[in-house]
Design an enzyme around this catalytic site. Structure first.
Site, PDB file in Angstrom:
ATOM      1  N   HIS A   1      30.107  26.076  25.933  1.00 28.85           N
ATOM      2  CA  HIS A   1      30.019  26.275  27.382  1.00 28.85           C
ATOM      3  C   HIS A   1      30.957  27.378  27.866  1.00 28.85           C
ATOM      4  O   HIS A   1      31.287  27.442  29.033  1.00 28.85           O
ATOM      5  CB  HIS A   1      30.285  24.958  28.118  1.00 28.85           C
ATOM      6  CG  HIS A   1      29.192  23.945  27.931  1.00 28.85           C
ATOM      7  ND1 HIS A   1      29.290  22.640  28.347  1.00 28.85           N
ATOM      8  CD2 HIS A   1      27.960  24.044  27.374  1.00 28.85           C
ATOM      9  CE1 HIS A   1      28.179  21.979  28.043  1.00 28.85           C
ATOM     10  NE2 HIS A   1      27.354  22.809  27.446  1.00 28.85           N
TER      11      HIS A   1
ATOM     12  N   HIS B   1      19.987  21.371  20.738  1.00 30.01           N
ATOM     13  CA  HIS B   1      19.003  20.352  21.112  1.00 30.01           C
ATOM     14  C   HIS B   1      17.994  20.103  19.995  1.00 30.01           C
ATOM     15  O   HIS B   1      17.385  19.038  19.937  1.00 30.01           O
ATOM     16  CB  HIS B   1      18.291  20.755  22.405  1.00 30.01           C
ATOM     17  CG  HIS B   1      19.117  20.498  23.620  1.00 30.01           C
ATOM     18  ND1 HIS B   1      18.583  20.410  24.887  1.00 30.01           N
ATOM     19  CD2 HIS B   1      20.450  20.293  23.769  1.00 30.01           C
ATOM     20  CE1 HIS B   1      19.553  20.169  25.761  1.00 30.01           C
ATOM     21  NE2 HIS B   1      20.692  20.105  25.115  1.00 30.01           N
TER      22      HIS B   1
ATOM     23  N   ASN C   1      15.619  18.733  28.737  1.00 32.02           N
ATOM     24  CA  ASN C   1      15.020  20.043  28.458  1.00 32.02           C
ATOM     25  C   ASN C   1      14.118  20.556  29.575  1.00 32.02           C
ATOM     26  O   ASN C   1      14.006  21.775  29.771  1.00 32.02           O
ATOM     27  CB  ASN C   1      14.192  19.971  27.164  1.00 32.02           C
ATOM     28  CG  ASN C   1      15.057  19.739  25.936  1.00 32.02           C
ATOM     29  OD1 ASN C   1      16.217  20.152  25.891  1.00 32.02           O
ATOM     30  ND2 ASN C   1      14.504  19.065  24.935  1.00 32.02           N
TER      31      ASN C   1
ATOM     32  N   ARG D   1      21.754  26.910  22.724  1.00 28.01           N
ATOM     33  CA  ARG D   1      21.484  25.560  23.250  1.00 28.01           C
ATOM     34  C   ARG D   1      20.230  24.968  22.602  1.00 28.01           C
ATOM     35  O   ARG D   1      20.174  23.770  22.329  1.00 28.01           O
ATOM     36  CB  ARG D   1      21.345  25.605  24.777  1.00 28.01           C
ATOM     37  CG  ARG D   1      21.202  24.226  25.393  1.00 28.01           C
ATOM     38  CD  ARG D   1      21.479  24.248  26.893  1.00 28.01           C
ATOM     39  NE  ARG D   1      21.425  22.904  27.454  1.00 28.01           N
ATOM     40  CZ  ARG D   1      20.498  22.493  28.320  1.00 28.01           C
ATOM     41  NH1 ARG D   1      19.549  23.327  28.729  1.00 28.01           N
ATOM     42  NH2 ARG D   1      20.516  21.253  28.779  1.00 28.01           N
TER      43      ARG D   1
HETATM   44  C1  HEM Z   1      28.920  17.682  24.559  1.00 28.66           C
HETATM   45  C2  HEM Z   1      27.705  17.453  24.967  1.00 28.66           C
HETATM   46  C3  HEM Z   1      26.958  18.427  25.827  1.00 28.66           C
HETATM   47  C4  HEM Z   1      26.454  18.181  27.058  1.00 28.66           C
HETATM   48  C5  HEM Z   1      26.535  16.882  27.819  1.00 28.66           C
HETATM   49  C6  HEM Z   1      25.835  19.402  27.515  1.00 28.66           C
HETATM   50  C7  HEM Z   1      25.181  19.538  28.726  1.00 28.66           C
HETATM   51  C8  HEM Z   1      24.689  20.721  29.220  1.00 28.66           C
HETATM   52  C9  HEM Z   1      24.074  20.879  30.519  1.00 28.66           C
HETATM   53  C10 HEM Z   1      23.817  19.751  31.504  1.00 28.66           C
HETATM   54  C11 HEM Z   1      23.768  22.186  30.668  1.00 28.66           C
HETATM   55  C12 HEM Z   1      23.127  22.835  31.894  1.00 28.66           C
HETATM   56  C13 HEM Z   1      21.606  22.812  31.778  1.00 28.66           C
HETATM   57  C14 HEM Z   1      20.931  23.249  33.055  1.00 28.66           C
HETATM   58  O1  HEM Z   1      21.515  23.143  34.117  1.00 28.66           O
HETATM   59  O2  HEM Z   1      19.759  23.691  32.974  1.00 28.66           O
HETATM   60  C15 HEM Z   1      24.186  22.866  29.479  1.00 28.66           C
HETATM   61  C16 HEM Z   1      24.053  24.214  29.258  1.00 28.66           C
HETATM   62  C17 HEM Z   1      24.434  24.840  28.108  1.00 28.66           C
HETATM   63  N1  HEM Z   1      24.882  24.236  26.952  1.00 28.66           N
HETATM   64 FE1  HEM Z   1      25.464  22.332  26.779  1.00 28.66          FE
HETATM   65  N2  HEM Z   1      25.979  20.359  26.570  1.00 28.66           N
HETATM   66  C18 HEM Z   1      26.645  19.813  25.510  1.00 28.66           C
HETATM   67  C19 HEM Z   1      26.939  20.450  24.316  1.00 28.66           C
HETATM   68  C20 HEM Z   1      26.603  21.743  24.009  1.00 28.66           C
HETATM   69  C21 HEM Z   1      26.724  22.335  22.714  1.00 28.66           C
HETATM   70  C22 HEM Z   1      27.175  21.598  21.462  1.00 28.66           C
HETATM   71  C23 HEM Z   1      26.330  23.632  22.838  1.00 28.66           C
HETATM   72  C24 HEM Z   1      26.288  24.704  21.782  1.00 28.66           C
HETATM   73  C25 HEM Z   1      27.103  24.765  20.769  1.00 28.66           C
HETATM   74  C26 HEM Z   1      25.964  23.844  24.210  1.00 28.66           C
HETATM   75  C27 HEM Z   1      25.557  25.043  24.735  1.00 28.66           C
HETATM   76  C28 HEM Z   1      25.132  25.219  26.040  1.00 28.66           C
HETATM   77  C29 HEM Z   1      24.873  26.511  26.633  1.00 28.66           C
HETATM   78  C30 HEM Z   1      25.105  27.858  25.958  1.00 28.66           C
HETATM   79  C31 HEM Z   1      24.406  26.282  27.922  1.00 28.66           C
HETATM   80  C32 HEM Z   1      23.927  27.329  28.943  1.00 28.66           C
HETATM   81  C33 HEM Z   1      22.450  27.564  28.783  1.00 28.66           C
HETATM   82  C34 HEM Z   1      21.850  28.526  29.787  1.00 28.66           C
HETATM   83  O3  HEM Z   1      22.549  29.342  30.393  1.00 28.66           O
HETATM   84  O4  HEM Z   1      20.630  28.445  29.966  1.00 28.66           O
HETATM   85  N3  HEM Z   1      26.103  22.663  24.879  1.00 28.66           N
HETATM   86  N4  HEM Z   1      24.739  21.941  28.609  1.00 28.66           N
END
Ligand code: HEM
Ligand SMILES: *[C@@H]1O[C@H](CO)[C@@H](O)[C@H](O)[C@H]1NC(C)=O
Ligand SMILES: *[C@@H]1O[C@H](CO)[C@@H](O)[C@H](O)[C@H]1NC(C)=O
Length: 321
Positions: free
Chosen positions: A192, A66, A94, A62
């Site tokens: 995700h 970002h 973030n 992530r």
């Molecule tokens: C399409 C647009 C995307 C949106 C709107 C989005 C949004 C989010 C949100 C809101 C979270 C939760 C954060 C939290 O609650 O602290 C999250 C977690 C995460 N995102 Fe995304 N995301 C997107 C794309 C991506 C991409 C492109 C990747 C990687 C290739 C990714 C990988 C992750 C991962 C692995 C987590 C979990 C992180 C953790 O467990 O701490 N996301 N994302």
């Protein structure tokens, strides 16, 4: 002294050098002679960290996302507040959310011990993403390397990162703006397949009088109850089926109205959207998903890198040199 011909030749030469630098490409072999053990060092540190933090891989990939979406993959997200630096870590997407920074520091320390001043912080995030996906059972890919680190951060840019309540149209536009197409959007959203999200990022879907109709009724009850008990910062699995494995269940979840974020479910549930067919394709073939994901990660990693003599190789990922 110098004839008009010479002046012209020198100008052309200068132009070629400038163009050459600005077009400089990343390469798979970038550290082969200067830090041949870089990959295995990154692996060792992440495997160690994974023993106490099952989410470390999710956190690290992530960070790369970002980083790359804000002025390119230049390590800008890693900079702490300082004179002239307004940290991206405090931007809304973030703050209290992006994590994994201490492990990035550990990787940097290990690399500085082995090959000082060689491996950039931006490349550490690219390395760490591939290692994290592979360790969780996902695909491998040829990591493109040679990025350099920024001397600036862009908090305003970070505030504009794709958000979980945005429309599919808006998400698509933000991906297109950095050269990523609809297939990249669907494939990369497959990130995700592991990690967690806090209730505050999807609570808009749980509204008592007006719940999101594309959310499965049983899943809705589970989330309502969990978020009522645990509050805004309670975390749920982004992939409720296989929470820590990198696989294609993210896509089968979407087919069953069990996407956690609105931005996830929209890929499948938006009427007439081209993304639904791609979700179906990845749900029915994990191989298809894996090869698309690998390709899209390489594309994302190529967003406006600093190369050649631009930027610097930070000694400490949190500070400019
Ligand atoms: C399409 C647009 C995307 C949106 C709107 C989005 C949004 C989010 C949100 C809101 C979270 C939760 C954060 C939290 O609650 O602290 C999250 C977690 C995460 N995102 Fe995304 N995301 C997107 C794309 C991506 C991409 C492109 C990747 C990687 C290739 C990714 C990988 C992750 C991962 C692995 C987590 C979990 C992180 C953790 O467990 O701490 N996301 N994302
Ligand atoms: C980050 O979040 C915390 C907790 O919600 C809040 O107290 C703080 O003001 C936020 N920081 C910024 C810079 O918005
Ligand atoms: C829930 O939905 C209703 C109806 O759309 C709206 O008026 C209300 O503000 C929402 N409540 C919350 C907490 O978002």
């Amino acid at each position: 002294m110098s004839s008009p011909f010479h002046t012209k030749a020198i100008l052309i030469l200068l132009l070629a050098v400038i163009l050459g630098v600005s077009n400089a490409q990343l390469s798979v072999t970038f550290y082969d002679t200067t830090c041949p053990n870089a990959y295995s060092i990154v692996c060792t540190v992440i495997q160690q960290a994974a023993q106490t933090d099952v989410r470390i891989g999710a956190k690290l990939i992530r960070l790369h996302f970002h980083d790359c979406f804000v002025d390119g993959c230049d390590g800008s997200i890693l900079l702490d507040n300082a004179d002239g630096i307004v940290s991206e870590k405090d931007a809304r997407p973030n703050n209290q959310s992006a994590d994994g920074f201490p492990v990035v520091d550990d990787i940097k320390t290990a690399l500085e011990n082995e090959c000082p001043g060689v491996v950039s912080c931006a490349d550490i995030l690219a390395f760490a993403s591939e290692v994290s996906v592979t360790l969780a059972g996902g695909p491998t890919w040829e990591i493109q390397l040679g990025r350099r680190d920024s001397r600036t951060a862009n908090q305003i840019g970070a505030n504009n990162l794709p958000g979980p309540s945005e429309t599919l149209e808006s998400l698509t536009a933000k991906f297109n703006a950095v050269g990523l197409d609809t297939t990249d959007l669907v494939a990369l959203s497959g990130g995700h397949t592991f990690g967690r999200a806090q209730c505050r990022t999807f609570s808009n879907r749980l509204n008592t009088s007006n719940p999101d109709p594309t959310l499965d009724a049983t899943f809705l009850q589970t989330l309502r109850q969990g978020c009522a008990e645990g509050g805004d910062t309670r975390r749920f699995n982004l992939d409720p089926t296989t929470p820590d494995d990198f696989d294609n269940n993210y896509f089968t979840n979407l087919q069953n109205n069990r996407g956690l974020l609105q931005s996830d479910q929209e890929l499948f549930s938006t009427t007439g959207a081209a993304t639904s067919a791609i979700v179906n394709r990845f749900a029915s073939s994990q191989d298809d998903f894996f090869s698309s994901f690998a390709q899209s990660m390489i594309k994302m990693g190529n967003i406006s890198p600093l190369t050649g003599s631009n930027g610097e190789i930070r000694t400490d990922c949190r500070r400019v040199n």
